[in-house]
Design a protein around this motif. Structure first.
Motif, mmCIF file in Angstrom:
data_model
loop_
_atom_site.group_PDB
_atom_site.id
_atom_site.type_symbol
_atom_site.label_atom_id
_atom_site.label_comp_id
_atom_site.label_asym_id
_atom_site.label_seq_id
_atom_site.Cartn_x
_atom_site.Cartn_y
_atom_site.Cartn_z
ATOM 1 N N ALA A 103 -13.296 -10.154 -24.069
ATOM 2 C CA ALA A 103 -13.052 -8.785 -25.162
ATOM 3 C C ALA A 103 -13.632 -8.954 -26.179
ATOM 4 O O ALA A 103 -13.774 -10.220 -27.090
ATOM 5 C CB ALA A 103 -11.390 -8.723 -25.203
ATOM 6 N N GLY A 104 -14.307 -8.028 -26.810
ATOM 7 C CA GLY A 104 -15.223 -8.022 -28.061
ATOM 8 C C GLY A 104 -16.255 -8.531 -27.717
ATOM 9 O O GLY A 104 -17.386 -8.455 -28.872
ATOM 10 N N LYS A 105 -16.663 -9.360 -26.816
ATOM 11 C CA LYS A 105 -18.061 -9.928 -26.612
ATOM 12 C C LYS A 105 -18.918 -9.203 -26.107
ATOM 13 O O LYS A 105 -20.365 -9.323 -26.081
ATOM 14 C CB LYS A 105 -17.828 -11.240 -25.810
ATOM 15 N N VAL A 106 -18.438 -8.413 -25.159
ATOM 16 C CA VAL A 106 -19.450 -7.290 -24.180
ATOM 17 C C VAL A 106 -18.783 -6.021 -24.549
ATOM 18 O O VAL A 106 -17.397 -5.898 -24.363
ATOM 19 C CB VAL A 106 -19.341 -7.813 -22.757
ATOM 20 N N PRO A 107 -19.609 -5.133 -24.252
ATOM 21 C CA PRO A 107 -19.092 -3.673 -24.483
ATOM 22 C C PRO A 107 -18.406 -2.867 -23.244
ATOM 23 O O PRO A 107 -18.833 -1.949 -23.207
ATOM 24 C CB PRO A 107 -20.423 -2.721 -24.975
ATOM 25 N N PHE A 108 -17.847 -3.687 -22.314
ATOM 26 C CA PHE A 108 -17.200 -2.898 -21.222
ATOM 27 C C PHE A 108 -16.129 -3.968 -20.926
ATOM 28 O O PHE A 108 -16.092 -5.084 -21.316
ATOM 29 C CB PHE A 108 -18.118 -3.053 -19.980
ATOM 30 N N THR A 109 -15.204 -3.523 -19.891
ATOM 31 C CA THR A 109 -14.210 -4.319 -19.370
ATOM 32 C C THR A 109 -14.424 -4.529 -17.866
ATOM 33 O O THR A 109 -15.055 -3.810 -17.260
ATOM 34 C CB THR A 109 -12.858 -3.855 -19.509
ATOM 35 N N PHE A 110 -13.640 -5.479 -17.135
ATOM 36 C CA PHE A 110 -13.641 -5.662 -15.631
ATOM 37 C C PHE A 110 -12.432 -6.330 -15.400
ATOM 38 O O PHE A 110 -11.904 -6.991 -16.096
ATOM 39 C CB PHE A 110 -15.131 -6.340 -15.451
ATOM 40 N N ASN A 111 -12.578 -6.325 -14.054
ATOM 41 C CA ASN A 111 -11.089 -6.895 -13.238
ATOM 42 C C ASN A 111 -11.787 -8.075 -12.582
ATOM 43 O O ASN A 111 -12.806 -7.922 -11.972
ATOM 44 C CB ASN A 111 -10.443 -6.068 -12.557
ATOM 45 N N LEU A 112 -10.927 -9.409 -12.423
ATOM 46 C CA LEU A 112 -11.241 -10.230 -11.356
ATOM 47 C C LEU A 112 -10.364 -10.232 -10.095
ATOM 48 O O LEU A 112 -9.216 -10.011 -10.416
ATOM 49 C CB LEU A 112 -11.338 -11.590 -12.332
ATOM 50 N N PRO A 113 -10.970 -10.773 -9.181
ATOM 51 C CA PRO A 113 -10.117 -10.676 -7.758
ATOM 52 C C PRO A 113 -9.182 -11.927 -7.893
ATOM 53 O O PRO A 113 -9.386 -12.846 -8.371
ATOM 54 C CB PRO A 113 -11.186 -10.662 -6.870
ATOM 55 N N GLU A 114 -7.943 -11.569 -7.054
ATOM 56 C CA GLU A 114 -7.361 -12.628 -6.854
ATOM 57 C C GLU A 114 -7.754 -13.421 -5.857
ATOM 58 O O GLU A 114 -8.271 -12.877 -4.661
ATOM 59 C CB GLU A 114 -5.825 -12.232 -6.277
ATOM 60 N N GLU A 175 -23.080 -0.578 -8.100
ATOM 61 C CA GLU A 175 -22.623 -0.078 -9.550
ATOM 62 C C GLU A 175 -21.348 0.438 -9.490
ATOM 63 O O GLU A 175 -20.918 1.027 -8.602
ATOM 64 C CB GLU A 175 -23.833 1.077 -9.687
ATOM 65 N N LYS A 176 -20.789 0.152 -10.842
ATOM 66 C CA LYS A 176 -19.278 0.793 -10.673
ATOM 67 C C LYS A 176 -19.103 1.066 -12.383
ATOM 68 O O LYS A 176 -19.329 0.300 -13.217
ATOM 69 C CB LYS A 176 -18.317 -0.362 -10.352
ATOM 70 N N ASN A 177 -18.683 2.032 -12.476
ATOM 71 C CA ASN A 177 -18.017 2.518 -14.174
ATOM 72 C C ASN A 177 -19.248 2.478 -14.977
ATOM 73 O O ASN A 177 -19.163 2.303 -16.087
ATOM 74 C CB ASN A 177 -17.000 1.708 -14.472
ATOM 75 N N GLY A 178 -20.424 3.015 -14.254
ATOM 76 C CA GLY A 178 -21.659 2.913 -15.187
ATOM 77 C C GLY A 178 -22.351 1.718 -15.356
ATOM 78 O O GLY A 178 -23.324 1.471 -16.132
ATOM 79 N N MET A 199 -14.942 -8.517 -5.358
ATOM 80 C CA MET A 199 -15.078 -8.168 -6.740
ATOM 81 C C MET A 199 -15.055 -6.524 -7.048
ATOM 82 O O MET A 199 -14.282 -6.022 -7.759
ATOM 83 C CB MET A 199 -16.431 -8.734 -7.249
ATOM 84 N N GLN A 200 -15.603 -5.758 -5.862
ATOM 85 C CA GLN A 200 -15.557 -4.324 -5.848
ATOM 86 C C GLN A 200 -14.198 -3.838 -5.874
ATOM 87 O O GLN A 200 -13.732 -2.975 -6.558
ATOM 88 C CB GLN A 200 -16.266 -3.915 -4.986
ATOM 89 N N ALA A 201 -13.657 -4.369 -4.976
ATOM 90 C CA ALA A 201 -12.063 -4.032 -4.612
ATOM 91 C C ALA A 201 -11.356 -4.327 -5.871
ATOM 92 O O ALA A 201 -10.371 -3.493 -6.226
ATOM 93 C CB ALA A 201 -11.472 -4.637 -3.578
ATOM 94 N N ALA A 202 -11.388 -5.305 -6.682
ATOM 95 C CA ALA A 202 -10.831 -5.468 -7.936
ATOM 96 C C ALA A 202 -11.072 -4.501 -8.879
ATOM 97 O O ALA A 202 -10.073 -4.335 -9.847
ATOM 98 C CB ALA A 202 -10.943 -6.838 -8.313
ATOM 99 N N GLN A 203 -11.988 -3.739 -9.012
ATOM 100 C CA GLN A 203 -12.273 -2.798 -9.786
ATOM 101 C C GLN A 203 -11.592 -1.591 -9.732
ATOM 102 O O GLN A 203 -11.736 -0.632 -10.598
ATOM 103 C CB GLN A 203 -13.905 -2.378 -10.054
ATOM 104 N N ASN A 204 -10.928 -1.365 -8.639
ATOM 105 C CA ASN A 204 -10.303 -0.039 -8.244
ATOM 106 C C ASN A 204 -8.850 0.249 -8.978
ATOM 107 O O ASN A 204 -8.254 -0.729 -9.375
ATOM 108 C CB ASN A 204 -10.174 0.049 -6.777
#
Length: 204
Positions: A103-114, A175-178, A199-204
């Motif tokens: 957070a604050g280090k890159v201009p985007f967010t993402f989720n990580l898979p379980e 690609e996901k969310n731009g 990883m893709q599934a975690a972004q949904n």
């Protein structure tokens, strides 16, 4: 002989001081004009060459990196993460620790898979700069293989697709969310595809 006699006996004429002054002034003016004209054209040619060089350099700089260059950049980032002891800036297998660190280090967010119960484990991550843009690099472990997933703008990570790279590396991008997600490693293509899907599934 006749020529000697003419040179010896002919009356020698000496121009007046005024005439010599006018001739000298005219000569210097002509020389100055020739130098100025030559300097103008040399300057114009030099200026044109510099302008062409600057335009060519500007055109080269604004050209987007080639697909090969982008793939090599991803490979270099992954290789650096494997070789440098200080490559992982946040070392943790807990995605609740790793994700907030970015957070604050890159201009985007993402989720990580379980990954509990899966053959993969999260090792950590770091920020890498790809062609001047901050990107997230996540490092995973699969048996004896380490796999990186990079996240960043498409213009620095490349467009979606699969590539085989030197040193038995495989590269999968989507690609996901731009943004582009790039999975790279020397594990089998099926393994990289499986981790990519998680990883893709975690972004949904």
């Amino acid at each position: 002989d006749l020529s000697d006699a003419l040179r010896r006996d002919a009356t020698k004429y000496r121009a007046s001081e005024a005439l010599r002054a006018r001739v000298g002034a005219a000569f210097h003016t002509e020389v100055h004009n020739r130098k100025a004209s030559r300097g103008f054209w040399f300057g114009a040619a030099g200026g044109s060459a510099l302008t062409a060089l600057a335009a060519g350099l500007a055109f080269f700089l604004i050209l987007p990196p080639s697909a090969e260059t982008l793939s090599q950049s991803v490979t270099d980032a992954h290789t650096a993460a494997l070789l440098r002891g200080a490559a992982i800036e946040v070392a943790s297998s807990n995605h609740h620790t790793v994700k907030p660190w970015f957070a604050g280090k890159v201009p985007f967010t993402f989720n990580l898979p379980e990954l509990a119960g899966s053959p993969y484990s999260l090792s950590g991550g770091r920020v890498v700069y790809m062609h001047g843009a901050p990107c997230a690099l996540l490092l995973f472990q699969f048996r004896l293989h380490r796999i990186s997933i990079l996240i960043g703008p498409a213009n620095v990570l490349g467009s979606a697709g699969e590539r085989e790279l030197p040193n038995n590396f495989h590269l999968i991008r989507w690609e996901k969310n731009g943004y582009t997600f790039a999975t790279i490693g020397d594990a089998g293509l099926d393994t990289l595809s499986d981790l990519s899907h998680r990883m893709q599934a975690a972004q949904n």
